[in-house]
Scaffold this motif. Structure first.
Motif, short mmCIF file in Angstrom:
data_model
loop_
_atom_site.label_atom_id
_atom_site.label_comp_id
_atom_site.label_asym_id
_atom_site.label_seq_id
_atom_site.Cartn_x
_atom_site.Cartn_y
_atom_site.Cartn_z
N THR A 220 0.84 -1.21 0.00
CA THR A 220 0.00 0.00 0.00
C THR A 220 0.87 1.25 0.00
N ILE A 221 1.95 1.22 0.73
CA ILE A 221 2.83 2.39 0.80
C ILE A 221 3.56 2.62 -0.52
N ALA A 222 4.18 1.57 -1.06
CA ALA A 222 5.12 1.82 -2.16
C ALA A 222 5.28 0.67 -3.13
N ALA A 223 4.22 -0.06 -3.47
CA ALA A 223 4.33 -1.02 -4.56
C ALA A 223 4.75 -0.25 -5.82
N ALA A 224 5.72 -0.79 -6.54
CA ALA A 224 6.34 -0.06 -7.65
C ALA A 224 5.42 0.06 -8.86
N ARG A 225 5.60 1.14 -9.58
CA ARG A 225 4.93 1.28 -10.89
C ARG A 225 5.84 0.61 -11.91
N ASN A 226 5.59 -0.67 -12.16
CA ASN A 226 6.50 -1.47 -12.97
C ASN A 226 5.80 -2.40 -13.94
N GLY A 227 4.50 -2.16 -14.19
CA GLY A 227 3.76 -3.02 -15.11
C GLY A 227 3.36 -4.34 -14.50
N VAL A 228 3.49 -4.47 -13.17
CA VAL A 228 3.15 -5.71 -12.47
C VAL A 228 2.16 -5.42 -11.36
N GLY A 229 1.09 -6.18 -11.26
CA GLY A 229 0.20 -6.14 -10.11
C GLY A 229 -0.43 -4.79 -9.84
N ILE A 230 -0.11 -4.21 -8.67
CA ILE A 230 -0.73 -2.99 -8.20
C ILE A 230 0.28 -1.84 -8.14
N VAL A 231 -0.17 -0.71 -7.63
CA VAL A 231 0.73 0.42 -7.42
C VAL A 231 0.45 0.99 -6.03
N ILE A 239 11.49 1.66 0.53
CA ILE A 239 10.94 1.11 1.76
C ILE A 239 11.98 0.19 2.41
N ALA A 240 11.97 0.17 3.73
CA ALA A 240 12.83 -0.73 4.49
C ALA A 240 11.97 -1.51 5.47
N SER A 241 12.34 -2.75 5.72
CA SER A 241 11.62 -3.59 6.67
C SER A 241 12.24 -3.45 8.05
N VAL A 242 11.43 -3.05 9.01
CA VAL A 242 11.85 -3.00 10.41
C VAL A 242 10.95 -4.00 11.14
N LYS A 243 11.47 -5.19 11.32
CA LYS A 243 10.65 -6.29 11.83
C LYS A 243 10.50 -6.20 13.34
N VAL A 244 9.24 -6.00 13.79
CA VAL A 244 8.97 -5.83 15.22
C VAL A 244 7.90 -6.80 15.73
N VAL A 410 -1.70 6.77 4.75
CA VAL A 410 -1.24 8.06 5.26
C VAL A 410 0.28 8.13 5.23
N ALA A 411 0.94 7.01 5.55
CA ALA A 411 2.40 6.97 5.46
C ALA A 411 2.84 7.24 4.02
N GLY A 412 2.11 6.69 3.06
CA GLY A 412 2.43 6.93 1.65
C GLY A 412 2.23 8.38 1.25
N VAL A 413 1.12 8.97 1.72
CA VAL A 413 0.87 10.39 1.42
C VAL A 413 1.97 11.26 2.03
N ALA A 414 2.37 10.93 3.26
CA ALA A 414 3.44 11.69 3.91
C ALA A 414 4.75 11.56 3.12
N ALA A 415 4.98 10.38 2.53
CA ALA A 415 6.18 10.17 1.73
C ALA A 415 6.13 11.01 0.45
N LEU A 416 4.95 11.10 -0.16
CA LEU A 416 4.80 11.98 -1.33
C LEU A 416 5.04 13.43 -0.94
N MET A 417 4.51 13.81 0.22
CA MET A 417 4.66 15.18 0.70
C MET A 417 6.13 15.50 0.97
N LYS A 418 6.83 14.53 1.59
CA LYS A 418 8.25 14.72 1.86
C LYS A 418 9.03 14.83 0.55
N SER A 419 8.61 14.10 -0.46
CA SER A 419 9.25 14.17 -1.77
C SER A 419 9.10 15.55 -2.39
N ALA A 420 7.91 16.14 -2.22
CA ALA A 420 7.65 17.46 -2.79
C ALA A 420 8.26 18.58 -1.96
#
Length: 474
Positions: A220-231, A239-244, A410-420
């Protein structure tokens, strides 16, 4: 104050603390073996946030018959283990006990992972693979993602998919870094496993999943736009995995603390926390275990915020009014739950801690999801969380529901916002998320008296439905 001056003072402070340890140590008798050992338990031990006091608190741990698992001098928290049934009291007595502010058990059941092993943090993580900017074309199942259209992510993507400079931590059950929709954006070098008693383990692959939850969140946060599955909401960020989350599904405080500190010290801009910290649904600010743990986790969150990390968390799925707490009948969940009265000093962590964005869930029709927690002045924003299509391990896709699914939007939107707006920090991002959210009124048919507040901010939707398009407009 110059860096040189700060470094000199820190060095001097360490030297003084070392002398203090040596001096105190000469007059301390060796602790006698415990006659009756109890179960192996983990504890947080809180002291002042500096290296010297942390060393002295470690001595207090050892004098009380415990061992140091992990020390976080940045926030003055030591994770300890002991079979001494009186450890919490003993660690605050004796010559070193005066350096301990509070101590508390992190769970009510014995430690399932056993004694902490030395050298849990080993080696260097494998480097993430670089990816090429993908062409802005629809992925095959993007038309099934009603949630992206609901928050205007599809419109935002016409402007940007996000920046590779932005890193989002998925603090969860692990991420399948080989999933074709996640591999292009996965950052292995900054991934970690925190479920070995809260010690960071960077062994390559240790961050991989023990369930589907974290992989679903990551998609949901960052599936790639790569012609596969979803976005994802921000398909151009890393993205990084922080396993908790351990194999039994528990997120104990020492795991969460490790995750917050790791994110703070590894350049993460946003982290997503689709969980509550076990074993208590609500941790109360008492003078016992729960109060000490609440303080330790609060310090970890505050440290991350001050390091530039925006923490986003799920509100929870109990249809509970977090602004009007009365009872808790589901805790502790690692032994036998008991019904107990609770009040405003009892917090759902991390979602109710200062500096954390609390996210409620909505349905395809825009209504509050029936399971979603609520609360006036508790909920920050809302996002889609019912029947969300995303990635799951082994290259597959699945539909899940929960505030766990709302928070990563929301994490994804915040990432877009941080990008801008790359120079914005957590406070600026928080203000913008609030301001840009689309107002959602309380339901009128049927009327739900729990939805107090106004259209601009209410108990169900907070400031409103998060808006990805506004997030990327300069």
């Amino acid at each position: 104050m110059s860096r040189t001056t700060r470094r000199t003072r820190l060095t001097a402070g360490l030297a003084i603390a070392t002398l203090a340890v040596a001096s105190l140590g000469t007059s301390t008798a060796q602790a006698s073996p415990l006659e009756e050992a109890g179960p192996l338990m983990n504890y947080v031990v809180n002291t002042k946030a500096n290296p010297g006091h942390s060393m002295l608190a470690e001595r207090a741990v050892e004098a009380a018959g415990g061992s140091v698992v992990q020390s976080w001098p940045q926030i003055g928290v030591v994770i300890a283990q002991s079979t001494n049934p009186d450890f919490r009291a003993d660690v605050r007595t004796g010559l070193f006990g005066r350096f301990v502010q509070s101590a508390g058990a992190t769970r009510t059941a014995a430690v399932s992972e056993g004694p902490a092993t030395a050298g849990a943090t080993t080696g260097d993580a494998a480097k993430g693979e670089a990816s090429v900017e993908a062409a802005p074309v629809l992925d095959p199942r993007e038309s099934e993602q009603w949630d992206m259209a609901a928050i205007k992510a599809d419109k935002a993507h016409e402007i940007t998919d996000g920046s590779r400079k932005v890193l989002v931590g998925v603090n969860d059950s692990g991420v399948d870094d080989q999933h074709p929709d996640l591999k292009p954006n996965f950052d292995a070098a900054n991934s970690v496993n925190c479920v070995d008693n809260g010690r960071p383990d960077t062994t390559p692959g240790a961050w991989r999943p023990n369930g589907s939850h974290g992989t679903h969140v990551a998609g949901t946060i960052a599936a790639a736009r790569n012609g596969v599955g979803i976005v994802g909401v921000a398909p151009g960020v890393r993205i990084a995995s922080v396993k908790v989350v351990n194999t039994d599904g528990f997120i104990y405080p020492e795991y969460a603390i490790c995750g917050f500190i790791w994110a703070a010290e590894h350049g993460m801009d946003v982290t997503n926390h689709s969980y509550f910290i076990d074993p208590w649904t609500f941790w109360c600010n008492d003078n016992g275990d729960q109060g000490a743990v609440q303080e330790a986790v609060r310090r970890a969150v505050n440290f991350a915020t001050n390091k530039g990390v925006l923490s986003v968390a799920a509100a929870g799925n109990a249809n509970y009014d977090l602004a009007n707490k009365t009872t808790d009948n589901s805790s502790p969940n690692d032994t036998t739950p008991v019904t107990r009265p609770i009040n405003a000093g009892c917090l759902d962590m991390p979602t109710e801690l200062p500096g954390v964005i609390t996210v409620a869930s909505t349905t395809k029709t825009g209504a509050r999801s029936g399971f979603s927690n609520l609360g006036l002045n508790v909920i920050d924003v809302a996002a889609p969380g019912s029947s969300i299509l995303s990635t799951i391990p082994d290259g597959k896709y699945g539909v899940s529901s929960g505030t766990s699914m709302a928070s990563p939007h929301v994490a994804g939107v915040a990432a877009l916002m941080k990008s801008a707006h790359p120079y914005w920090g957590p406070r600026e991002l928080t203000r913008a998320l609030h301001k840009q959210a689309d107002d959602v009124a309380c339901p009128t048919a049927p009327v739900d008296a729990r939805c107090t507040g106004t259209t601009a901010e209410n108990a169900f939707f907070g400031e409103g439905l998060v808006d990805a398009l506004d997030a990327v407009k300069r």
